[in-house]
Design a protein around this motif. Sequence first.
Motif, PDB file in Angstrom:
ATOM      1  N   GLY A   1       8.868   3.811  -0.726  1.00 48.01           N
ATOM      2  CA  GLY A   1       9.649   3.789   0.512  1.00 48.01           C
ATOM      3  C   GLY A   1      10.277   2.436   0.766  1.00 48.01           C
ATOM      4  N   ARG A   2       9.524   1.364   0.501  1.00 47.98           N
ATOM      5  CA  ARG A   2      10.073   0.010   0.691  1.00 47.98           C
ATOM      6  C   ARG A   2      11.184  -0.274  -0.315  1.00 47.98           C
ATOM      7  NH1 ARG A   2       4.533  -1.045   1.393  1.00 47.98           N
ATOM      8  NH2 ARG A   2       4.327  -2.008  -0.675  1.00 47.98           N
ATOM      9  N   ALA A   3      11.014   0.226  -1.556  1.00 51.48           N
ATOM     10  CA  ALA A   3      12.041   0.030  -2.571  1.00 51.48           C
ATOM     11  C   ALA A   3      13.322   0.771  -2.198  1.00 51.48           C
ATOM     12  CB  ALA A   3      11.536   0.498  -3.933  1.00 51.48           C
ATOM     13  N   THR A   4      13.158   1.976  -1.656  1.00 48.80           N
ATOM     14  CA  THR A   4      14.317   2.767  -1.235  1.00 48.80           C
ATOM     15  C   THR A   4      15.044   2.077  -0.090  1.00 48.80           C
ATOM     16  OG1 THR A   4      13.227   4.827  -1.892  1.00 48.80           O
ATOM     17  CG2 THR A   4      15.047   5.007  -0.339  1.00 48.80           C
ATOM     18  N   ALA A   5      14.282   1.546   0.858  1.00 50.87           N
ATOM     19  CA  ALA A   5      14.897   0.847   1.990  1.00 50.87           C
ATOM     20  C   ALA A   5      15.618  -0.413   1.537  1.00 50.87           C
ATOM     21  CB  ALA A   5      13.822   0.491   3.026  1.00 50.87           C
ATOM     22  N   ALA A   6      15.126  -1.047   0.480  1.00 52.28           N
ATOM     23  CA  ALA A   6      15.749  -2.284  -0.010  1.00 52.28           C
ATOM     24  C   ALA A   6      16.997  -2.004  -0.829  1.00 52.28           C
ATOM     25  CB  ALA A   6      14.744  -3.060  -0.874  1.00 52.28           C
ATOM     26  N   GLY A   7      17.144  -0.742  -1.267  1.00 50.71           N
ATOM     27  CA  GLY A   7      18.293  -0.400  -2.137  1.00 50.71           C
ATOM     28  C   GLY A   7      19.540  -0.152  -1.350  1.00 50.71           C
TER      29      GLY A   7
ATOM     30  N   ALA B   1      11.726  -4.775  -3.778  1.00 49.76           N
ATOM     31  CA  ALA B   1      13.168  -4.983  -3.785  1.00 49.76           C
ATOM     32  C   ALA B   1      13.706  -5.330  -5.161  1.00 49.76           C
ATOM     33  CB  ALA B   1      13.536  -6.093  -2.795  1.00 49.76           C
ATOM     34  N   ASP B   2      12.811  -5.512  -6.132  1.00 48.60           N
ATOM     35  CA  ASP B   2      13.248  -5.826  -7.490  1.00 48.60           C
ATOM     36  C   ASP B   2      14.101  -4.676  -8.027  1.00 48.60           C
ATOM     37  OD1 ASP B   2      12.814  -5.645 -10.591  1.00 48.60           O
ATOM     38  OD2 ASP B   2      12.249  -7.699 -10.051  1.00 48.60           O
ATOM     39  N   PRO B   3      15.190  -4.990  -8.755  1.00 43.97           N
ATOM     40  CA  PRO B   3      16.058  -3.921  -9.267  1.00 43.97           C
ATOM     41  C   PRO B   3      15.326  -2.875 -10.096  1.00 43.97           C
ATOM     42  CG  PRO B   3      17.148  -6.040  -9.482  1.00 43.97           C
ATOM     43  CD  PRO B   3      15.743  -6.332  -9.023  1.00 43.97           C
ATOM     44  N   ARG B   4      14.307  -3.298 -10.841  1.00 43.80           N
ATOM     45  CA  ARG B   4      13.572  -2.319 -11.649  1.00 43.80           C
ATOM     46  C   ARG B   4      12.891  -1.280 -10.766  1.00 43.80           C
ATOM     47  NH1 ARG B   4      11.502  -6.859 -13.974  1.00 43.80           N
ATOM     48  NH2 ARG B   4       9.403  -6.360 -13.214  1.00 43.80           N
TER      49      ARG B   4
ATOM     50  N   LEU C   1       6.965   8.772 -14.566  1.00 46.53           N
ATOM     51  CA  LEU C   1       7.493   7.956 -13.480  1.00 46.53           C
ATOM     52  C   LEU C   1       6.368   7.339 -12.654  1.00 46.53           C
ATOM     53  CD1 LEU C   1       9.906   6.915 -11.901  1.00 46.53           C
ATOM     54  CD2 LEU C   1       9.981   9.094 -10.674  1.00 46.53           C
ATOM     55  N   ILE C   2       5.342   8.136 -12.356  1.00 42.42           N
ATOM     56  CA  ILE C   2       4.199   7.620 -11.599  1.00 42.42           C
ATOM     57  C   ILE C   2       3.534   6.488 -12.355  1.00 42.42           C
ATOM     58  CG2 ILE C   2       1.862   8.205 -10.822  1.00 42.42           C
ATOM     59  CD1 ILE C   2       2.995  10.964 -10.016  1.00 42.42           C
ATOM     60  N   GLY C   3       3.420   6.621 -13.689  1.00 42.85           N
ATOM     61  CA  GLY C   3       2.827   5.554 -14.496  1.00 42.85           C
ATOM     62  C   GLY C   3       3.646   4.279 -14.448  1.00 42.85           C
ATOM     63  N   LEU C   4       4.967   4.393 -14.510  1.00 47.08           N
ATOM     64  CA  LEU C   4       5.831   3.221 -14.448  1.00 47.08           C
ATOM     65  C   LEU C   4       5.736   2.531 -13.084  1.00 47.08           C
ATOM     66  CD1 LEU C   4       9.001   4.642 -16.248  1.00 47.08           C
ATOM     67  CD2 LEU C   4       7.416   2.909 -17.138  1.00 47.08           C
ATOM     68  N   VAL C   5       5.710   3.307 -12.018  1.00 47.83           N
ATOM     69  CA  VAL C   5       5.595   2.723 -10.674  1.00 47.83           C
ATOM     70  C   VAL C   5       4.248   2.024 -10.516  1.00 47.83           C
ATOM     71  CG1 VAL C   5       5.511   3.223  -8.209  1.00 47.83           C
ATOM     72  CG2 VAL C   5       7.181   4.394  -9.664  1.00 47.83           C
ATOM     73  N   GLN C   6       3.192   2.662 -11.012  1.00 45.42           N
ATOM     74  CA  GLN C   6       1.867   2.054 -10.908  1.00 45.42           C
ATOM     75  C   GLN C   6       1.819   0.728 -11.666  1.00 45.42           C
ATOM     76  OE1 GLN C   6      -0.914   3.405  -9.060  1.00 45.42           O
ATOM     77  NE2 GLN C   6      -1.382   1.220  -9.334  1.00 45.42           N
ATOM     78  N   ALA C   7       2.490   0.687 -12.812  1.00 44.97           N
ATOM     79  CA  ALA C   7       2.518  -0.555 -13.593  1.00 44.97           C
ATOM     80  C   ALA C   7       3.201  -1.668 -12.813  1.00 44.97           C
ATOM     81  CB  ALA C   7       3.239  -0.323 -14.922  1.00 44.97           C
ATOM     82  N   GLU C   8       4.288  -1.367 -12.118  1.00 46.40           N
ATOM     83  CA  GLU C   8       4.981  -2.389 -11.308  1.00 46.40           C
ATOM     84  C   GLU C   8       4.110  -2.816 -10.132  1.00 46.40           C
ATOM     85  OE1 GLU C   8       7.506  -3.867 -12.279  1.00 46.40           O
ATOM     86  OE2 GLU C   8       8.466  -2.506 -13.709  1.00 46.40           O
ATOM     87  N   MET C   9       3.399  -1.864  -9.536  1.00 51.27           N
ATOM     88  CA  MET C   9       2.493  -2.225  -8.440  1.00 51.27           C
ATOM     89  C   MET C   9       1.380  -3.133  -8.935  1.00 51.27           C
ATOM     90  SD  MET C   9       2.179   1.468  -6.467  1.00 51.27           S
ATOM     91  CE  MET C   9       0.916   0.858  -5.328  1.00 51.27           C
ATOM     92  N   ASP C  10       0.799  -2.801 -10.094  1.00 47.58           N
ATOM     93  CA  ASP C  10      -0.289  -3.612 -10.647  1.00 47.58           C
ATOM     94  C   ASP C  10       0.194  -5.012 -11.002  1.00 47.58           C
ATOM     95  OD1 ASP C  10      -1.906  -1.410 -10.381  1.00 47.58           O
ATOM     96  OD2 ASP C  10      -1.797  -0.820 -12.500  1.00 47.58           O
ATOM     97  N   ALA C  11       1.457  -5.110 -11.407  1.00 47.69           N
ATOM     98  CA  ALA C  11       2.014  -6.419 -11.770  1.00 47.69           C
ATOM     99  C   ALA C  11       2.439  -7.216 -10.547  1.00 47.69           C
ATOM    100  CB  ALA C  11       3.209  -6.232 -12.707  1.00 47.69           C
ATOM    101  N   GLY C  12       2.366  -6.601  -9.345  1.00 45.84           N
ATOM    102  CA  GLY C  12       2.757  -7.303  -8.129  1.00 45.84           C
ATOM    103  C   GLY C  12       4.259  -7.443  -7.961  1.00 45.84           C
ATOM    104  N   THR C  13       5.041  -6.557  -8.605  1.00 46.54           N
ATOM    105  CA  THR C  13       6.494  -6.638  -8.517  1.00 46.54           C
ATOM    106  C   THR C  13       6.961  -6.319  -7.106  1.00 46.54           C
ATOM    107  OG1 THR C  13       6.616  -5.838 -10.803  1.00 46.54           O
ATOM    108  CG2 THR C  13       8.655  -5.830  -9.534  1.00 46.54           C
TER     109      THR C  13
END
Length: 247
Positions: free
Chosen positions: A241-247, A186-189, A171-183
């Motif tokens: 935290g921002r993703a949780t708040a956006a959900g 609030a994106d559903p992923r 899970l940490i790897g997947l989150v890091q990948a989204e951060m590196d991609a600038g996602t």
Amino acid sequence: MDRDGRTWKVGELARATGLTVRTLHHYEHIGVVPPSARTAAGHRVYDADDVRRLYRVVALRAFGLPLETIRLLLDGRLDLIGLLRDHAAHVDARLEALRVLRTRLGMVLRTAEETGDFAPDDLLSLIEGVSDVNDTMGRYFSEEQLGALRERREQRGEDAVAAEIAEWPRLIGLVQAEMDAGTDPADPRVRDLARRWTALLEAFHGGDPALRDSLYRMRAENSEEVRTSGGPSEEMIAYIGRATAAG
């Protein structure tokens, strides 16, 4: 003494009880089971009362009581109920220590099995890391909380706990990948990853506010150690935290 006044010599008593002659000599030497008489030639003679006392010694030894304590107990100088109550508490403490040790061993073994062959130095480093984590938890969680966590772990089963532990690095790897991609958080992923993140945390603390607060405080006050051991960075936690708040 039994009805026929039977007596036993030390060798006969050893064979009848399964004890060694040396053990019986030791019991006599420390006063636990002295023979009631000796023959004219000086041989030890045990009567029925001696044998009953010996079997009581064997029974109490099975509970793990030391011989000196048994001697005092059989001589009427100790309270049996109080002694057994204290000894039960001592056994409980030993069992708890063994459960903690078994948990640590299981964590190391699962990691080694999942990762593959470990060099001795790598395995020792892993063992040290697990011990450090457990020592850290001991500073942030009370004995009652640690007991509650162990009880939850037993209720959920080792397989479920192992799956949750294995899920964190992925899970940490997947989150890091989204951060590196600038996602955008609030994106559903990312929101879906945040829900998985929250679910794993809740599996640990079970919705208990005190456990949750202790967990968050431990992470916040050891953020660098958490990051260097493969855990999430402060930036990642803020992102979730921002993703949780956006959900």
